[in-house]
Write an enzyme that holds these catalytic residues in place. Structure first.
Site, PDB file in Angstrom:
ATOM      1  CB  CYS A   2      -0.869   0.032   1.240  1.00  0.00           C
ATOM      2  SG  CYS A   2      -1.799  -1.479   1.464  1.00  0.00           S
ATOM      3  NE  ARG A  30       4.441   1.819  -1.088  1.00  0.00           N
ATOM      4  CZ  ARG A  30       5.415   1.634  -0.218  1.00  0.00           C
ATOM      5  NH1 ARG A  30       6.566   2.253  -0.403  1.00  0.00           N
ATOM      6  NH2 ARG A  30       5.268   0.858   0.828  1.00  0.00           N
ATOM      7  CD1 TRP A  78      -0.453  -6.184  -2.093  1.00  0.00           C
ATOM      8  CD2 TRP A  78      -0.724  -5.507  -4.211  1.00  0.00           C
ATOM      9  NE1 TRP A  78      -0.067  -7.201  -2.917  1.00  0.00           N
ATOM     10  CE2 TRP A  78      -0.215  -6.825  -4.222  1.00  0.00           C
ATOM     11  CE3 TRP A  78      -0.975  -4.876  -5.424  1.00  0.00           C
ATOM     12  CZ2 TRP A  78       0.043  -7.522  -5.391  1.00  0.00           C
ATOM     13  CZ3 TRP A  78      -0.711  -5.579  -6.596  1.00  0.00           C
ATOM     14  CH2 TRP A  78      -0.209  -6.883  -6.576  1.00  0.00           C
ATOM     15  CG  ASN A 105       1.686  -0.686   4.099  1.00  0.00           C
ATOM     16  OD1 ASN A 105       1.367  -1.809   3.707  1.00  0.00           O
ATOM     17  ND2 ASN A 105       2.878  -0.160   3.893  1.00  0.00           N
ATOM     18  N   GLY A 106      -0.200  -2.995   5.892  1.00  0.00           N
ATOM     19  CA  GLY A 106       0.252  -4.107   6.721  1.00  0.00           C
ATOM     20  C   GLY A 106      -0.873  -5.093   6.977  1.00  0.00           C
ATOM     21  CD  GLU A 488      14.036 -18.400  -9.976  1.00  0.00           C
ATOM     22  OE1 GLU A 488      13.516 -19.038 -10.913  1.00  0.00           O
ATOM     23  OE2 GLU A 488      13.804 -17.196  -9.779  1.00  0.00           O
ATOM     24  CE  LYS A 492      14.687 -14.413 -11.855  1.00  0.00           C
ATOM     25  NZ  LYS A 492      13.680 -15.338 -11.555  1.00  0.00           N
ATOM     26  CD  GLU A 495      13.560 -13.962 -15.730  1.00  0.00           C
ATOM     27  OE1 GLU A 495      13.561 -14.282 -14.534  1.00  0.00           O
ATOM     28  OE2 GLU A 495      12.516 -13.802 -16.370  1.00  0.00           O
ATOM     29  CG  HIS A 511      23.698 -39.945 -15.411  1.00  0.00           C
ATOM     30  ND1 HIS A 511      23.873 -41.303 -15.509  1.00  0.00           N
ATOM     31  CD2 HIS A 511      23.550 -39.691 -14.085  1.00  0.00           C
ATOM     32  CE1 HIS A 511      23.806 -41.852 -14.299  1.00  0.00           C
ATOM     33  NE2 HIS A 511      23.622 -40.887 -13.415  1.00  0.00           N
ATOM     34  CE  LYS A 614       6.364  -9.282 -11.968  1.00  0.00           C
ATOM     35  NZ  LYS A 614       7.491 -10.149 -11.568  1.00  0.00           N
TER      36      LYS A 614
HETATM   37  C1  AGP Z   1      10.374 -15.211 -13.658  1.00  0.00           C
HETATM   38  O1  AGP Z   1      11.405 -14.350 -13.406  1.00  0.00           O
HETATM   39  C2  AGP Z   1       9.500 -14.884 -14.788  1.00  0.00           C
HETATM   40  N1  AGP Z   1       9.047 -13.573 -14.792  1.00  0.00           N
HETATM   41  C3  AGP Z   1       8.448 -15.938 -15.107  1.00  0.00           C
HETATM   42  O2  AGP Z   1       9.093 -17.175 -15.193  1.00  0.00           O
HETATM   43  C4  AGP Z   1       7.243 -16.059 -14.151  1.00  0.00           C
HETATM   44  O3  AGP Z   1       7.635 -16.576 -12.917  1.00  0.00           O
HETATM   45  C5  AGP Z   1       6.176 -16.936 -14.816  1.00  0.00           C
HETATM   46  O4  AGP Z   1       5.774 -16.357 -16.035  1.00  0.00           O
HETATM   47  C6  AGP Z   1       4.974 -17.162 -13.935  1.00  0.00           C
HETATM   48  O5  AGP Z   1       4.347 -15.965 -13.618  1.00  0.00           O
HETATM   49  P1  AGP Z   1       3.265 -15.911 -12.461  1.00  0.00           P
HETATM   50  O6  AGP Z   1       3.950 -16.249 -11.195  1.00  0.00           O
HETATM   51  O7  AGP Z   1       2.729 -14.520 -12.500  1.00  0.00           O
HETATM   52  O8  AGP Z   1       2.217 -16.938 -12.816  1.00  0.00           O
END
Ligand code: AGP
Length: 619
Positions: A2, A30, A78, A105-106, A488, A492, A495, A511, A614
């Site tokens: 928030c 935010r 939020w 907020n919280g 993961e 990172k 991407e 393997h 996103k």
């Molecule tokens: C991760 O850094 C990416 N932005 C992507 O893999 C993301 O986690 C994936 O598209 C899933 O998104 P969501 O958690 O909004 O479902």
């Protein structure tokens, strides 16, 4: 998270509304899903609030103009408790005469108990929020003591959880009272006017003079004065500072990117996701899920569906969920789930994980699971999003909005929420590991402080990243819960730094992937704690030796004090000790920092990498 603004200005200008709405606009970064304002005018509270973007609130104000005023509060919400609706938007009013307005907020953890108390007194509620409870308590306390600061002090001493509260009273033009515990608040000091904000962005257009508010403090501002006291009533001194950021920097908290800011927000994301999950006896309570406990206890199979980073959080959580519940847990890429003719029935629990709650692949998997009769729970960071609405129940992560495309704080919050769910299931079933649930929760509560410590030790990781800016390929190895962390870490780097990166299970090396090792090849290895059973640690140390012997440059992430890796490590990145299943909440941090720093060193847009969105709302 928030956004909060408070303002008291001079009688001559009466521009509180403009200042507040401008402050809310500066806090838009935010993330929020509703907005509202409350002004003190002519012995009344004049308020407007609207679901959706600030434009909706502006349109509402244009249609129903607010009176002139010197004093007010404003909020972008939020959603946490209760969906993103007009009714749940802040401010919330308190008292039979609606003379108190409060924003928050919280999360008030004990709001259920307090609400019962107020309901028994005949108080009626107009929203589903935890915040309205605080507004009603404040009105009651003010009626008793006739002093808003003292009333706030009485109220905060009854609240548990994390909160920044701002309040005004209709009979007190020229005063805003605020309080904070585990949630941000800063004071802006003007000439004949004073401000309150979630961060300095709220008032940076008006003043660069600011004052910090410490934990558990109450602040009372008028146009000419700022008074600070502790929750125990002791007078306190705020620490003044000068803001050196411009408005754009302020949005990112002075950091170079939202991703960096969000990496640093992980201690709060984890602890907020843990808030309110246990009762006074330490037992887990997941009332917010509103799910039939009997049906949940009868579950004989769990399937996690998710994509990308959320999928890796599920892969990580599987180890804990199976260990604590003894229920088989499969983790499926959501876009594959529908097409693999899944073996799912009414005794299957399908857990979807999604930060946005709008990922089409995950949504389709959830719909398919429901068609097959499964019980569906959504682990989501966005209240009111489509996936939680389409699921039987939702368990929200409280990471706050994640703006950078590369997911970081949502990942650690997702693992935390999955663990809470797994431990709750274990408790429901009463199996051999049910006893462990409270102990693990206690340990989980210690993790945010460990992440905080780790974040302060990342200088060497940043140096390594800058040094490696021209690297063309990086490999990542891990075993057990370290395996999804390797995946993961590689994601990172791919991407945001556009570097070829691959994660492997360390046991899989021999393997095939070991053929990739050539002199100088950088390899991150996530090493399990030396205390991990089944000699896992020793086996990973052997893997490090194998690749080192073939010329790999070994970057070893391991527990503090692990000396066994030293002879084979080109770089050692130590993380604080914690139990094996909780270690991923720490070991991922250096990999996130590494990727962000390397992408920045290459001059790339860290927050908005090419070709990516996103929220992926197409299949
Ligand atoms: C991760 O850094 C990416 N932005 C992507 O893999 C993301 O986690 C994936 O598209 C899933 O998104 P969501 O958690 O909004 O479902």
């Amino acid at each position: 998270m928030c956004g909060i603004v408070g303002y008291v200005g001079p009688e001559c200008s009466e521009r509180a509304l403009d200042v507040i709405v401008e402050g809310l606009a500066r806090l838009e970064y935010r993330g929020y899903d509703s907005a509202g304002v409350a002004l003190v005018a002519d012995g009344e509270i004049a308020w407007r609030k609207k679901a959706g973007k600030l434009a909706n609130l502006r349109a509402e104000i244009a249609e129903h103009p607010e009176p002139f005023s010197t004093t007010g509060i404003g909020h972008t919400r939020w959603a946490t408790h209760g969906g993103p609706t007009d009714e749940n938007a802040h401010p919330h009013l308190g008292g039979a005469d609606d003379k108190v307005a409060l924003i928050h907020n919280g999360i008030v953890e004990n709001f259920h108990v307090l609400k019962q108390e107020l309901l028994a007194e005949g108080v009626t509620f107009r929203s589903e929020t935890d915040t309205e409870v605080a507004a009603q308590l404040l009105a009651r306390a003010y009626a008793e003591v006739g002093d808003l600061t003292e009333a706030m002090r009485i109220v905060v001493n009854r609240l548990e959880g994390a909160f920044t509260l701002l309040a005004v009273h209709a009979d007190l033009p020229g005063t805003v009272v605020a309080a904070r515990r585990n949630s941000p608040l800063v004071i802006g000091l003007g000439e004949g006017e004073n401000f309150l904000g979630s961060d300095v962005a709220a008032f940076i257009g008006h003043t660069k003079q600011a004052m910090e508010v410490d934990q558990d403090q109450i602040v009372t501002i008028t146009k000419d004065a700022v008074e600070v006291i502790g929750f125990d009533g002791t007078p306190a001194q705020g620490k003044r500072f000068e803001v050196t950021w411009d408005a754009a920097q302020a949005e990112k908290g002075g950091h170079s990117s939202f991703m960096v800011k969000e990496i640093l927000e992980q201690p709060a994301a984890i602890s907020d996701t843990l808030l309110g999950r246990t009762d006074s006896t330490g037992a887990l309570v997941l009332d917010e899920m509103r799910i039939d406990a009997e049906r949940l206890a009868a579950v004989d199979k769990i399937v996690i569906v998710a994509c990308g980073t959320a999928f890796y959080s599920g892969l990580t959580a599987k180890y804990g969920i199976e260990h604590w519940t003894r229920i088989p847990c499969a983790v499926e890429l959501a876009h594959e789930f529908r097409y693999c003719d899944p073996v799912v029935d009414e005794k299957t629990l399908v857990v979807s994980i999604s930060q946005s709650g709008e990922t089409m692949d995950t949504l389709m998997a959830v719909k398919h699971a429901r068609e097959l009769g499964a019980l569906t729970i959504s682990i989501c960071n966005t209240h009111g999003a489509t996936i939680p609405r389409e699921s039987d129940a939702a368990l929200y992560t409280h990471a706050g909005p994640e703006i950078a495309v590369a997911s970081t704080k949502a990942f650690t919050a997702q693992i935390t929420a999955c663990y809470v769910l797994g431990l709750y299931l274990a408790q429901l079933r009463g199996g051999p590991h049910a006893q462990e649930a409270q102990e693990v929760m206690r340990e989980l509560h210690e993790v945010p402080a460990k992440v905080e410590t780790l974040l302060q030790q990342m200088d060497r990781v940043r140096e390594i990243a800058r040094f490696m800016a021209d690297t063309r390929s990086v490999l990542f190895l891990g075993r057990h819960v370290g395996y999804p962390i390797a995946l993961e870490g590689a994601l990172k780097l791919k991407e945001i730094a556009y570097i070829h990166a691959e994660g492997f299970a360390a046991g899989e090396l021999k393997h095939g992937p070991i053929a990739l090792i050539e002199p100088g090849q950088p390899v991150f290895i996530v090493v399990p704690s030396p205390s991990t059973p089944y000699h896992l640690h020793d086996k990973v140390v052997s893997n490090i030796q194998e690749i080192r012997a073939r010329g790999a440059r070994t970057l070893v992430i391991t527990e503090e004090g692990d000396e066994a890796v030293l002879p084979f490590a080109d770089e050692v990145i130590s993380v604080p000790a914690t139990s094996t299943l909780l270690a991923p909440l720490l070991t991922i941090v250096p990999l996130q920092v590494f990727a962000a720093e390397l992408a920045a060193a290459k001059g790339l847009d860290v927050d908005q990498p090419r070709n990516l969105a996103k929220s992926v709302t197409v299949e």
